[in-house]
Design a protein around this motif. Structure first.
Motif, PDB file in Angstrom:
ATOM      1  N   ILE A 148      35.109  46.881  37.286  1.00 33.04           N
ATOM      2  CA  ILE A 148      35.492  47.500  36.008  1.00 33.04           C
ATOM      3  C   ILE A 148      34.661  48.752  35.760  1.00 33.04           C
ATOM      4  CG2 ILE A 148      35.444  47.186  33.487  1.00 33.04           C
ATOM      5  CD1 ILE A 148      36.122  44.175  34.081  1.00 33.04           C
ATOM      6  N   ASP A 149      33.354  48.654  35.979  1.00 28.29           N
ATOM      7  CA  ASP A 149      32.489  49.809  35.753  1.00 28.29           C
ATOM      8  C   ASP A 149      32.777  50.941  36.733  1.00 28.29           C
ATOM      9  OD1 ASP A 149      31.267  48.786  33.531  1.00 28.29           O
ATOM     10  OD2 ASP A 149      29.351  48.343  34.484  1.00 28.29           O
ATOM     11  N   THR A 150      33.079  50.600  37.991  1.00 30.52           N
ATOM     12  CA  THR A 150      33.374  51.625  38.989  1.00 30.52           C
ATOM     13  C   THR A 150      34.643  52.387  38.633  1.00 30.52           C
ATOM     14  OG1 THR A 150      32.264  50.385  40.737  1.00 30.52           O
ATOM     15  CG2 THR A 150      33.862  52.047  41.428  1.00 30.52           C
ATOM     16  N   VAL A 151      35.665  51.684  38.161  1.00 32.70           N
ATOM     17  CA  VAL A 151      36.910  52.344  37.755  1.00 32.70           C
ATOM     18  C   VAL A 151      36.640  53.377  36.658  1.00 32.70           C
ATOM     19  CG1 VAL A 151      39.106  51.987  36.547  1.00 32.70           C
ATOM     20  CG2 VAL A 151      38.479  50.500  38.456  1.00 32.70           C
ATOM     21  N   MET A 152      35.831  53.006  35.671  1.00 34.75           N
ATOM     22  CA  MET A 152      35.579  53.906  34.549  1.00 34.75           C
ATOM     23  C   MET A 152      34.659  55.066  34.946  1.00 34.75           C
ATOM     24  SD  MET A 152      37.535  52.733  32.307  1.00 34.75           S
ATOM     25  CE  MET A 152      37.071  53.743  30.906  1.00 34.75           C
ATOM     26  N   ALA A 207      36.906  46.232  27.880  1.00 31.15           N
ATOM     27  CA  ALA A 207      36.358  46.006  29.221  1.00 31.15           C
ATOM     28  C   ALA A 207      35.892  44.561  29.367  1.00 31.15           C
ATOM     29  CB  ALA A 207      35.194  46.969  29.472  1.00 31.15           C
ATOM     30  N   ILE A 208      35.285  44.009  28.305  1.00 30.95           N
ATOM     31  CA  ILE A 208      34.842  42.607  28.342  1.00 30.95           C
ATOM     32  C   ILE A 208      36.056  41.684  28.411  1.00 30.95           C
ATOM     33  CG2 ILE A 208      33.530  40.810  27.137  1.00 30.95           C
ATOM     34  CD1 ILE A 208      31.879  43.109  25.852  1.00 30.95           C
ATOM     35  N   HIS A 209      37.114  42.011  27.679  1.00 29.18           N
ATOM     36  CA  HIS A 209      38.349  41.225  27.761  1.00 29.18           C
ATOM     37  C   HIS A 209      38.919  41.254  29.183  1.00 29.18           C
ATOM     38  CE1 HIS A 209      39.563  39.551  23.900  1.00 29.18           C
ATOM     39  NE2 HIS A 209      39.125  40.627  23.295  1.00 29.18           N
ATOM     40  N   ALA A 210      38.865  42.419  29.836  1.00 27.95           N
ATOM     41  CA  ALA A 210      39.382  42.522  31.212  1.00 27.95           C
ATOM     42  C   ALA A 210      38.601  41.611  32.149  1.00 27.95           C
ATOM     43  CB  ALA A 210      39.310  43.971  31.683  1.00 27.95           C
ATOM     44  N   VAL A 221      40.840  40.147  35.216  1.00 32.11           N
ATOM     45  CA  VAL A 221      41.503  41.324  35.778  1.00 32.11           C
ATOM     46  C   VAL A 221      40.670  41.893  36.930  1.00 32.11           C
ATOM     47  CG1 VAL A 221      42.355  43.647  35.286  1.00 32.11           C
ATOM     48  CG2 VAL A 221      42.584  41.844  33.564  1.00 32.11           C
ATOM     49  N   ALA A 222      39.352  41.926  36.762  1.00 27.71           N
ATOM     50  CA  ALA A 222      38.441  42.423  37.796  1.00 27.71           C
ATOM     51  C   ALA A 222      37.029  41.969  37.450  1.00 27.71           C
ATOM     52  CB  ALA A 222      38.519  43.948  37.899  1.00 27.71           C
ATOM     53  N   LYS A 225      37.467  33.809  32.823  1.00 22.64           N
ATOM     54  CA  LYS A 225      38.571  33.213  33.575  1.00 22.64           C
ATOM     55  C   LYS A 225      38.556  33.750  34.993  1.00 22.64           C
ATOM     56  CE  LYS A 225      41.244  32.961  29.313  1.00 22.64           C
ATOM     57  NZ  LYS A 225      42.410  33.450  28.561  1.00 22.64           N
ATOM     58  N   LYS A 226      38.946  32.924  35.951  1.00 19.86           N
ATOM     59  CA  LYS A 226      38.860  33.309  37.356  1.00 19.86           C
ATOM     60  C   LYS A 226      40.044  34.168  37.789  1.00 19.86           C
ATOM     61  CE  LYS A 226      35.095  30.996  37.839  1.00 19.86           C
ATOM     62  NZ  LYS A 226      33.819  31.721  37.841  1.00 19.86           N
TER      63      LYS A 226
END
Length: 304
Positions: free
Chosen positions: A213-217, A199-202, A207-208, A296-297
């Motif tokens: 990211i938290d909402t998706v999970m 998730a941190i890599h995403a 990616v988001a 990264k943006k």
């Protein structure tokens, strides 16, 4: 087995002391800092008040629970006559090895030595003692008074008898014990930490954002909280330490901590306990997602 020693007055230590005392164990609670023990008792008092308001306990039970806890800064005095010691000190291998080496010298021969470690090898810890058959992992989940699981970790030499006793004690606390073998991260963190790291890599790769990211999970996978919020709750320094144990233990690059996680820990942004991580916790509760620096943006573009 009604006298238990709990070592460490941090978040896990106060939760473990709370639960043992609630179930009428006599708890000798040890920390090098008297002020940390005082703060820990205040936390237990506050958490008992929550249970009182919910109707889970009455005033008499609260008073008895607090009376069941004695605090010590002298570990030798604390362990006298103890049947079980549960270590809940900082997740640092050198600190834990020193504690267990000392415990082996000062505890009665029959005392069981347990560690609440979330990732460090029980076999390695047992190796500094002369009673490896009596050393075991007793990994409670945070918050201890609420979470039902106890991960019971058998070291290479842990005896069947000791494992059975710890399983029974966990049930006596109305927990659900699960027996696992001693490999890096055990089961809980071997599965959880790579998910948090991914998730941190995403986030790092654009990616988001944090809340996305938290909402998706949460909505897609029915997780009670997202992995980035959970990382803040656990402590980003703890997440990094566990990932480093996994990386060292397996030698697999998939366990290497994300560079963004490393940067945030180096900057002192450790999550809830410092007021800032992936979220702003400065008002004591999750406020707003933070956009960490050096993420990264956007996704990298490739030329074909």
């Amino acid at each position: 087995m009604k006298k238990v020693v709990v070592i460490g007055a941090g978040t896990m230590g106060n939760g473990i002391a709370h639960v043992f005392a609630l179930y009428n164990y006599q708890v000798a609670w040890v920390d090098v800092s008297a002020s940390a023990l005082e703060r820990g008792l205040a936390t237990i008092d506050k958490n008992l008040d929550r249970q009182l308001k919910k109707g889970d306990i009455d005033e008499a039970k609260k008073a008895q629970t607090l009376a069941n806890i004695s605090t010590f800064t002298d570990i030798t005095a604390a362990v006298a006559g103890a049947a079980l010691v549960v270590e809940a000190a900082t997740e640092n291998i050198e600190i834990k090895l020193k504690i267990f080496e000392n415990l082996d010298k000062i505890c009665p021969a029959e005392t069981i030595l347990a560690s609440n470690t979330s990732s460090i090898s029980i076999t390695r810890i047992a190796g500094v003692t002369k009673r490896p058959e009596k050393v075991i992992g007793m990994h409670f989940m945070n918050p201890v008074p609420v979470m039902k699981l106890v991960e019971v970790i058998r070291g290479y030499a842990t005896s069947d008898e000791i494992c059975a006793q710890i399983m029974d004690i966990s049930k006596d606390l109305e927990k659900i014990p699960v027996e696992v073998n001693d490999y890096p991260g055990f089961v809980s963190n071997r599965v959880l930490m790579p998910m948090i790291n991914e998730a941190i890599h995403a986030l790092y790769e654009g990616v988001a954002g944090v809340s996305e990211i938290d909402t998706v999970m949460k909505l897609g996978m029915s997780h009670p909280m997202g992995p980035l919020q959970l990382a803040d709750f656990i402590g980003l320094d703890v997440c990094r330490s566990i990932l480093e144990v996994l990386f060292e233990g397996f030698g697999n690059p998939k366990y290497a901590p994300c560079p963004l996680l490393v940067n945030m820990v180096n900057a002192g942004h450790l999550g809830m306990k410092t007021g800032k991580g992936f979220y702003d916790w400065s008002n004591g509760t999750k406020n707003i997602a933070v956009a960490p620096r050096f993420a990264k943006k956007q996704l990298p573009t490739e030329t074909f």
